[in-house]
Each structure stands twice: as structure tokens, then as C-alpha cells.
Design an enzyme around this catalytic site. Structure first.
Site, PDB file in Angstrom:
ATOM      1  N   CYS A  60      50.795  40.217  51.050  1.00 40.74           N
ATOM      2  CA  CYS A  60      49.818  39.137  50.869  1.00 40.74           C
ATOM      3  C   CYS A  60      48.389  39.679  50.848  1.00 40.74           C
ATOM      4  O   CYS A  60      47.489  39.075  50.234  1.00 40.74           O
ATOM      5  CB  CYS A  60      49.920  38.126  52.013  1.00 40.74           C
ATOM      6  SG  CYS A  60      51.561  37.409  52.246  1.00 40.74           S
ATOM      7  N   HIS A  72      37.259  37.569  42.173  1.00 40.71           N
ATOM      8  CA  HIS A  72      36.217  36.545  42.105  1.00 40.71           C
ATOM      9  C   HIS A  72      36.704  35.269  41.415  1.00 40.71           C
ATOM     10  O   HIS A  72      36.036  34.229  41.482  1.00 40.71           O
ATOM     11  CB  HIS A  72      35.003  37.097  41.351  1.00 40.71           C
ATOM     12  CG  HIS A  72      33.699  36.493  41.791  1.00 40.71           C
ATOM     13  ND1 HIS A  72      33.612  35.406  42.636  1.00 40.71           N
ATOM     14  CD2 HIS A  72      32.415  36.826  41.504  1.00 40.71           C
ATOM     15  CE1 HIS A  72      32.354  35.101  42.850  1.00 40.71           C
ATOM     16  NE2 HIS A  72      31.600  35.940  42.156  1.00 40.71           N
ATOM     17  N   ASP A  76      34.972  32.920  46.111  1.00 39.56           N
ATOM     18  CA  ASP A  76      33.540  32.911  45.837  1.00 39.56           C
ATOM     19  C   ASP A  76      32.826  33.880  46.770  1.00 39.56           C
ATOM     20  O   ASP A  76      33.340  34.230  47.841  1.00 39.56           O
ATOM     21  CB  ASP A  76      32.971  31.499  46.023  1.00 39.56           C
ATOM     22  CG  ASP A  76      33.534  30.513  45.011  1.00 39.56           C
ATOM     23  OD1 ASP A  76      33.891  30.958  43.893  1.00 39.56           O
ATOM     24  OD2 ASP A  76      33.632  29.313  45.335  1.00 39.56           O
TER      25      ASP A  76
END
Length: 372
Positions: A287, A343, A347
Site C-alpha cells: 500500500c 499529484h 494535493d
């Protein structure tokens, strides 16, 4: 994949190396004393030998194969081909109706199927590598002696994976420093003579907690469906430097492990990687990834996100620095961290909040529950 042989005999020479990628139609080994396996295959070879040389198989470039579109056409039974040829065509996903036969009456042989398959492979448009077309290298031998060495399978896979990650993920890297003076005291206090605990298990424990606090960092992006996949489990990959190259085994369900359990599993995992005993399953299901280069050195670096994950944390070497606290400079052990993230999913503000949360949690090690 099993490759049917049209003859029986003794294998005298193997023409490929272990681990090599074999192209369709490429000779694999040489057989000596090859008597036909069946009468049908003998008949096919007899018919092929009677065919004029200029009728050797040259499939037209205009011939279309439905299998090239991902949907193989059903193989008709009225096509002149032996059962062994039909079996080979099924295994290769080739529509026999599209294969020109070089035998008498258009009879199709194994060689016809292989040649047609090779034609499909060579006529396929070349896909340029990620990041643009392949640029030819200069002749380095003009300036001195050089030597060439084949890339290992690990190095090839690493190059392919990281090239894909770098070109498909818009990377941003956020840098920060964390005061680990108190953590270092705690680490030394629980490390024994026979068991040394590094900083990494503590960082893993904090990151596991951060992934619960910031679930967007525990996700993957499916651009084909325009969906975000959130994960309810926490598996963390840890980069391990080996003589074969970089491997990233994955610790499963680290949020349910104690610091001691994480430390023990890390040690065992790194040992398996260096002894080449890491399985494919151990390197899947991650993850989030942590890459710790502190043992080697360096102040900062920009790690590449380990796709399909969306973030990776780089850890550099800690150093004593003068930190202004309560009106005076104090010597503190500062650890540089580098957070790279996708991105598209994260953010900049969330990236800064995540790494700040991690830093503040590490700076308060007394709040960590070492037993769970």
C-alpha cells in the site's frame, strides 16, 4: 509453455539460456535421429518436401488475424491440418483459417503455423518505450575500451517498472526533518546486546497510523475506469539493497503488529532477500513503500513512487544539528525525510500535512504503544 515436437529423438544441443525471452519461431534445441512421431506428421513432412521451394510460406501482410484483436476466431474442422497442428494453433491463439498452407492441397504444417505467428509478431507496429522513442547510443569504443554485460532479470524488471512509474505518475516530493533525539533514547533502551532495533520499525509503525489518518495515501488510481481504489488493509513495502539489485518485500497488516514483531519480520525479510529466497507473493500487495538509505549516507533524495501505490517515504541519514529551542541552540539528532507522491491523487497541502503528522508522531515516541 509446452512446445509440441514433430519428431522423436535425442536432444543434442540447447540453443537458449535459462531466463531468456524466446521469440516465436526461434529454434530452441537440436534433435538428432528424429523419426516422425505419427504417420500424420510424416505425411505432412513428405508433402512439404514435394512442394516447390518458391512456395515456402510467406504470409501476405494484408492477412488479418482476429486473435491479434484479442478475440481468437474458432478453429474450423474442415481445414487440412493434423491434430498436432490444431493443438499448436490453439496454444498460440492462432486462427488456422488465416494460415496459408505450404503442403499439398494447402495442407497446414507446424512450420506454417510458426511462420505465420512470426509474421504477426514482426509486422506488429513497434511501441516506443515510455518517455519517447529509443535513441541510438554513440559508439563508446571510440574513446577507449568498453565491455558489455547482460542485465539481470531483476535489473530488467526494475528498469521497466520504474520507467513506467516515472512516466505515468506526476511526481511531487516534499522534504522535512524530524527530531529523533528522544526516539533514539527509546530505541537504545529497548535494544539488547543480542538484538539491535533500528529506527525503521518505529517509522513503519507511525506511517501505518498515518495511513489511517490520511486514507488518500492508502489508495490506487484506476484511470481506465476513472475510479479511486481505497484499501482497508495496511501493507508496507520496505526497499532492500541486495547483490541482485533493489527488492521491495512487503510487510502485511503492519498496523496489527508490535514494534518488536515488525523488527523481527524486517530482519527475517531482509535476510530472505539477500539469500534469494524472497517469493513473488512477498513482493505483492503493498500500500505504501519506505526506502531507508540512512545506513549508507546522504542528506536527501527523491524516491520514485512504487506504482500502483501513490506515495513513498525516503529516509536519509540522521545528523546532530543545532536547533533553536526555548531561546537557545540545543544539539538535536535530526532525521531528513522525503515524501514523494502522485499529484493526481494527493494535493500539495495534503502531502505537507501527511509528512508533518509523521514528523510530530515520531517526535513523541512515548505515545507509541510498543506492544501493538
Amino acid at each position: 509453455m509446452e512446445v509440441p515436437s514433430a519428431t522423436e529423438g535425442v536432444v543434442k544441443e540447447i540453443l537458449i539460456k535459462t531466463g531468456a525471452v524466446v521469440k516465436i519461431g526461434q529454434p530452441i534445441f537440436k534433435i538428432e535421429g528424429g523419426a516422425p512421431v505419427t504417420a500424420s506428421s510424416h505425411s505432412e513432412r513428405s508433402e512439404e518436401s514435394k512442394a516447390p521451394k518458391d512456395s515456402s510460406l510467406r504470409p501476405a501482410a494484408s492477412v488479418q488475424n482476429d486473435s491479434s484483436k484479442g478475440v481468437p476466431s474458432p478453429i474450423r474442422k474442415d481445414i487440412p491440418a493434423a491434430p498436432s497442428v490444431r493443438l499448436l494453433a490453439r496454444e498460440l491463439g492462432i486462427d488456422l483459417a488465416q494460415v496459408p498452407g505450404s503442403g499439398k492441397g494447402g495442407r497446414i504444417s507446424n512450420d506454417d503455423v510458426k511462420a505465420y505467428c512470426k509474421m504477426l509478431n514482426t509486422s506488429r507496429p513497434t511501441v516506443p518505450p515510455p518517455g519517447g522513442g529509443m535513441v541510438a547510443l554513440p559508439n563508446f569504443a571510440k574513446w577507449g575500451n568498453v565491455r558489455r554485460e547482460a542485465m539481470s532479470n531483476v535489473r530488467k524488471k526494475t528498469a521497466e517498472h520504474l520507467s513506467n512509474a516515472w512516466t505515468s505518475i506526476p511526481h511531487v516530493t516534499q522534504f522535512d526533518k524530524v527530531d529523533i533525539t528522544e526516539l533514539e533514547k527509546l530505541r537504545k533502551s529497548i535494544s539488547g546486546t543480542n538484538k539491535k532495533i533500528s529506527v525503521t520499525p518505529f517509522i513503519i509503525k507511525v506511517v501505518a497510523a498515518a495511513l489511517k489518518k490520511f486514507p488518500q495515501f492508502n489508495s490506487s488510481i484506476d484511470m481506465s475506469t476513472q475510479e479511486i481504489i481505497f484499501k482497508d488493509y495496511i501493507n508496507i513495502g520496505v526497499a532492500v539493497d541486495t547483490d541482485r539489485g533493489l527488492l521491495v518485500p512487503v510487510l502485511k497488516n503492519v498496523d496489527k503488529m508490535s514494534i518488536m514483531q515488525i523488527s523481527d519480520e524486517l530482519t527475517a525479510m531482509a535476510e530472505r532477500a539477500r539469500l534469494r529466497k524472497t517469493t513473488i507473493e512477498e513482493m505483492q500487495g503493498g500500500c505504501f513503500t519506505i526506502s531507508n538509505l540512512g545506513g549508507i549516507g546522504g542528506s536527501n533524495f527523491t524516491p520514485i513512487v512504487n506504482w500502483p501505490e501513490v506515495a513513498i517515504l525516503g529516509v536519509s541519514r540522521g545528523a546532530i544539528e543545532a536547533v533553536y529551542t526555548d531561546g537557545q541552540f540545543m544539539p538535536r539528532l535530526m532525521l531528513p525525510l522525503s515524501l514523494s507522491y502522485d499529484h493526481r491523487m494527493v494535493d500539495g497541502a495534503d502531502g505537507a500535512r501527511f509528512i508533518r503528522w509523521v514528523c510530530e508522531a515520531i517526535q513523541q515516541p512515548f505515545l507509541l504503544d510498543l506492544n501493538k
